[in-house]
Design a protein around this motif. Structure first.
Motif, PDB file in Angstrom:
ATOM      1  N   SER A   1       0.849  -1.188   0.000  1.00 45.88           N
ATOM      2  CA  SER A   1       0.000   0.000   0.000  1.00 45.88           C
ATOM      3  C   SER A   1       0.884   1.236   0.000  1.00 45.88           C
ATOM      4  O   SER A   1       2.081   1.162   0.302  1.00 45.88           O
ATOM      5  N   ARG A   2       0.293   2.369  -0.340  1.00 47.75           N
ATOM      6  CA  ARG A   2       1.045   3.622  -0.344  1.00 47.75           C
ATOM      7  C   ARG A   2       1.564   3.942   1.048  1.00 47.75           C
ATOM      8  O   ARG A   2       2.684   4.439   1.205  1.00 47.75           O
ATOM      9  N   GLU A   3       0.774   3.645   2.059  1.00 43.65           N
ATOM     10  CA  GLU A   3       1.199   3.919   3.433  1.00 43.65           C
ATOM     11  C   GLU A   3       2.399   3.060   3.815  1.00 43.65           C
ATOM     12  O   GLU A   3       3.322   3.528   4.490  1.00 43.65           O
ATOM     13  N   GLU A   4       2.403   1.786   3.400  1.00 44.44           N
ATOM     14  CA  GLU A   4       3.537   0.913   3.702  1.00 44.44           C
ATOM     15  C   GLU A   4       4.790   1.374   2.966  1.00 44.44           C
ATOM     16  O   GLU A   4       5.902   1.313   3.511  1.00 44.44           O
ATOM     17  N   VAL A   5       4.640   1.829   1.725  1.00 43.67           N
ATOM     18  CA  VAL A   5       5.784   2.372   0.982  1.00 43.67           C
ATOM     19  C   VAL A   5       6.366   3.574   1.715  1.00 43.67           C
ATOM     20  O   VAL A   5       7.584   3.687   1.902  1.00 43.67           O
ATOM     21  N   ALA A   6       5.494   4.479   2.147  1.00 40.71           N
ATOM     22  CA  ALA A   6       5.957   5.677   2.854  1.00 40.71           C
ATOM     23  C   ALA A   6       6.623   5.313   4.169  1.00 40.71           C
ATOM     24  O   ALA A   6       7.670   5.870   4.531  1.00 40.71           O
ATOM     25  N   GLU A   7       6.046   4.378   4.904  1.00 42.14           N
ATOM     26  CA  GLU A   7       6.612   3.970   6.191  1.00 42.14           C
ATOM     27  C   GLU A   7       7.983   3.327   6.014  1.00 42.14           C
ATOM     28  O   GLU A   7       8.854   3.436   6.878  1.00 42.14           O
TER      29      GLU A   7
ATOM     30  N   SER B   1       3.016   9.778  -9.330  1.00 37.81           N
ATOM     31  CA  SER B   1       1.810  10.148  -8.579  1.00 37.81           C
ATOM     32  C   SER B   1       2.188  10.765  -7.240  1.00 37.81           C
ATOM     33  O   SER B   1       1.706  10.347  -6.193  1.00 37.81           O
ATOM     34  N   GLY B   2       3.091  11.740  -7.277  1.00 38.51           N
ATOM     35  CA  GLY B   2       3.474  12.406  -6.040  1.00 38.51           C
ATOM     36  C   GLY B   2       4.909  12.881  -6.081  1.00 38.51           C
ATOM     37  O   GLY B   2       5.528  12.993  -7.147  1.00 38.51           O
ATOM     38  N   TRP B   3       5.467  13.130  -4.887  1.00 42.66           N
ATOM     39  CA  TRP B   3       6.832  13.634  -4.765  1.00 42.66           C
ATOM     40  C   TRP B   3       7.491  13.018  -3.538  1.00 42.66           C
ATOM     41  O   TRP B   3       6.847  12.798  -2.505  1.00 42.66           O
TER      42      TRP B   3
ATOM     43  N   LEU C   1       4.748  12.816  -0.561  1.00 43.52           N
ATOM     44  CA  LEU C   1       3.512  13.541  -0.842  1.00 43.52           C
ATOM     45  C   LEU C   1       2.779  12.863  -1.987  1.00 43.52           C
ATOM     46  O   LEU C   1       3.406  12.321  -2.905  1.00 43.52           O
ATOM     47  N   ASP C   2       1.444  12.899  -1.933  1.00 43.81           N
ATOM     48  CA  ASP C   2       0.673  12.318  -3.021  1.00 43.81           C
ATOM     49  C   ASP C   2       0.567  13.308  -4.174  1.00 43.81           C
ATOM     50  O   ASP C   2       1.173  14.386  -4.156  1.00 43.81           O
ATOM     51  N   GLU C   3      -0.224  12.955  -5.183  1.00 42.35           N
ATOM     52  CA  GLU C   3      -0.299  13.799  -6.375  1.00 42.35           C
ATOM     53  C   GLU C   3      -0.935  15.159  -6.108  1.00 42.35           C
ATOM     54  O   GLU C   3      -0.799  16.084  -6.913  1.00 42.35           O
ATOM     55  N   HIS C   4      -1.616  15.296  -4.969  1.00 48.27           N
ATOM     56  CA  HIS C   4      -2.212  16.581  -4.599  1.00 48.27           C
ATOM     57  C   HIS C   4      -1.362  17.323  -3.566  1.00 48.27           C
ATOM     58  O   HIS C   4      -1.854  18.265  -2.933  1.00 48.27           O
ATOM     59  N   ALA C   5      -0.103  16.896  -3.407  1.00 50.82           N
ATOM     60  CA  ALA C   5       0.840  17.504  -2.456  1.00 50.82           C
ATOM     61  C   ALA C   5       0.386  17.344  -1.015  1.00 50.82           C
ATOM     62  O   ALA C   5       0.787  18.118  -0.141  1.00 50.82           O
ATOM     63  N   ARG C   6      -0.422  16.328  -0.753  1.00 46.88           N
ATOM     64  CA  ARG C   6      -0.823  16.026   0.618  1.00 46.88           C
ATOM     65  C   ARG C   6       0.139  15.002   1.207  1.00 46.88           C
ATOM     66  O   ARG C   6       0.507  14.035   0.531  1.00 46.88           O
ATOM     67  N   PRO C   7       0.563  15.188   2.454  1.00 46.95           N
ATOM     68  CA  PRO C   7       1.560  14.282   3.034  1.00 46.95           C
ATOM     69  C   PRO C   7       0.991  12.891   3.296  1.00 46.95           C
ATOM     70  O   PRO C   7      -0.083  12.749   3.872  1.00 46.95           O
ATOM     71  N   VAL C   8       1.731  11.885   2.849  1.00 42.14           N
ATOM     72  CA  VAL C   8       1.411  10.497   3.178  1.00 42.14           C
ATOM     73  C   VAL C   8       2.173  10.077   4.428  1.00 42.14           C
ATOM     74  O   VAL C   8       1.644   9.384   5.295  1.00 42.14           O
TER      75      VAL C   8
ATOM     76  N   VAL D   1      10.953   4.090  -5.521  1.00 40.07           N
ATOM     77  CA  VAL D   1       9.699   4.392  -4.828  1.00 40.07           C
ATOM     78  C   VAL D   1       8.543   4.435  -5.822  1.00 40.07           C
ATOM     79  O   VAL D   1       7.436   3.960  -5.534  1.00 40.07           O
ATOM     80  N   ASP D   2       8.811   4.987  -7.000  1.00 39.02           N
ATOM     81  CA  ASP D   2       7.768   5.066  -8.026  1.00 39.02           C
ATOM     82  C   ASP D   2       7.291   3.669  -8.422  1.00 39.02           C
ATOM     83  O   ASP D   2       6.084   3.416  -8.536  1.00 39.02           O
ATOM     84  N   LEU D   3       8.240   2.754  -8.620  1.00 41.00           N
ATOM     85  CA  LEU D   3       7.866   1.378  -8.965  1.00 41.00           C
ATOM     86  C   LEU D   3       7.069   0.730  -7.837  1.00 41.00           C
ATOM     87  O   LEU D   3       6.076   0.024  -8.089  1.00 41.00           O
ATOM     88  N   ALA D   4       7.508   0.963  -6.600  1.00 39.62           N
ATOM     89  CA  ALA D   4       6.794   0.384  -5.457  1.00 39.62           C
ATOM     90  C   ALA D   4       5.378   0.947  -5.351  1.00 39.62           C
ATOM     91  O   ALA D   4       4.424   0.213  -5.061  1.00 39.62           O
TER      92      ALA D   4
END
Length: 436
Positions: A249-255, A320-322, A273-280, A349-352
């Motif tokens: 999941s995106r959260e697991e990638v970020a963690e 889909s983010g930064w 950050l996700d595609e809307h610049a919101r922090p994950v 990270v992009d691939l994950a």
């Protein structure tokens, strides 16, 4: 001049030429970096190499008579420029946070006092003449000031490298060692005090060359050395890469990646950050700092490195983010190595994230299919139940009709009754199959 002295003189000229060449190469590279980042630390580092190159190059323009007239002015200016080197080194360390403002001002005042003493002092005694007492005091002032400034810079650079990425830490240690060698060079040079080439002066020249080489390696390390210095960081990133392969999941990638990126790049914080610049996921960023980061990102959505020179924002744009690192003051000084490495990490990270998105879509599709199957089963159960109830009644009445009134049926009546019973039983089996 003996053959031995002539050979030493040639050797010293070669070493001096190498020092000048190294200083010019590094000064040029630092000037180009300063044009890109306008960093105060980069400007001070450029000043160190530019002044050293100026001092070395001035030896080729030295007038024959340095005891009077323009020759004496030349010596005073050269000594003042020489005394600027340790101050610029301290200023560079101060720009990186290695020394305090008070220490920086104290070193600046000390160098200013040395300048005043140099300009106010009488002409230097000729070679072989007895040294007056003022000359000994002046020499002690210069050597002590130079040593103190270089040692302060060396200690500050070593301390400033703590908590940084492995490659930055090694670069800072290389600068620190070079600063100590620079102090040792002048102390030994002051003790040598002879214009005739000697083995002592050869040692001084080699120490000076080694100090410049260490400085050059810190700013322009060859790829092999840079790879060796970065090895601990690569081990940490390799471990994070294995974690990314397991993230669903995106959260697991970020963690998995954000804390590692924050440590490896030695920055003030990191965020995904996700595609809307919101922090994950964020590490080491206050809400106010995070807001400034997202505002900067909104203003520079395609920039890889934006922000002020002293707190640079390293940015890896994803599909889909930064992935963002709030780097420290050292990032613009040592070039774009950190930004290049962050881009490579961003690709992983992009691939994950893409794999996690595919997994999430598959999960959504599977849950949708399971929900549809559950609704279908409910519908079938309801329909079959509604069909079975009247059918049971039909079969019951057929049994009553057959048992109590079967003898009264004539002609084709028994045949019709049998056909109704057979078809009712067949329908009952069809309904039973729907429920299985």
């Amino acid at each position: 001049m003996t053959d031995e002295s002539g050979g030493l003189a040639v050797f010293l000229e070669v070493v001096s030429g190498l020092e000048l060449l190294l200083c010019l190469v590094v000064a040029t590279a630092l000037a180009l970096r300063w044009r890109r980042h306008r960093s105060g630390a980069t400007g001070s580092a450029f000043g160190v190499f530019a002044v050293v190159a100026l001092v070395i190059g001035s030896s080729y323009l030295q007038p024959d008579d340095v005891m009077s007239g323009w020759g004496a002015v030349y010596v005073d200016v050269l000594v003042c420029v020489l005394l600027t080197i340790p101050y610029l080194l301290v200023r560079f360390t101060w720009a990186l946070g290695g020394v305090s403002d008070r220490t920086h001002l104290a070193i600046a005042a000390m160098v200013g006092a040395q300048w005043v003493a140099t300009i106010a002092a009488p002409p230097l005694p000729e070679e072989g003449a007895p040294h007056p007492s003022w000359y000994s005091s002046y020499l002690v002032l210069v050597l002590a000031g130079w040593t103190v400034a270089c040692v302060v810079a060396a200690v500050g650079l070593w301390r400033a490298g703590r908590g940084q990425s492995s490659v930055v830490r090694q670069r800072m240690r290389s600068l620190s060692t070079g600063g100590l060698l620079l102090a040792l060079t002048l102390v030994i040079s002051g003790a040598a005090g002879s214009e005739t080439p000697t083995a002592f002066q050869v040692l001084v020249s080699l120490l000076g060359l080694l100090a410049i080489v260490l400085f050059a390696l810190a700013f322009l390390p060859p790829p092999v050395l840079r790879l060796m210095w970065r090895q601990p960081d690569l081990v940490a990133l390799s471990s994070a890469e294995r974690g990314l392969m397991r993230a669903l999941s995106r959260e697991e990638v970020a963690e998995t990646i954000v804390p590692v990126v924050g440590r490896v790049f030695g920055g003030g914080g990191a965020a995904l950050l996700d595609e809307h610049a919101r922090p994950v996921r964020t590490v080491g960023l206050t809400p106010e700092r995070l807001q400034r980061l997202t505002d900067t990102l909104a203003a520079h959505p395609d920039g890889r490195a934006v922000g002020s020179p002293d707190a640079e924002l390293l940015l890896a744009q994803l599909s889909s983010g930064w992935l963002v690192v709030q780097a420290g003051r050292r990032a613009p000084v040592f070039g774009d190595d950190e930004a290049v490495l962050l881009d490579r990490v961003g690709n992983l990270v992009d691939l994950a994230l893409q794999r996690a998105q595919l997994f999430e879509r598959e999960q959504v599709s599977r849950r949708g299919a399971e929900a549809a199957n559950a609704e279908l089963e409910t519908l079938l159960y309801s329909v079959s139940h509604d069909l079975r109830s009247p059918l049971i009644s039909v079969l019951g009445y057929l049994d009553v009709l057959r048992s109590e009134h079967g003898s009264e049926l004539t002609g084709e009546g028994p045949h019709y009754l049998e056909r109704i019973s057979v078809n009712a039983v067949y329908m009952q089996s069809l309904i039973a199959d729907l429920l299985e």
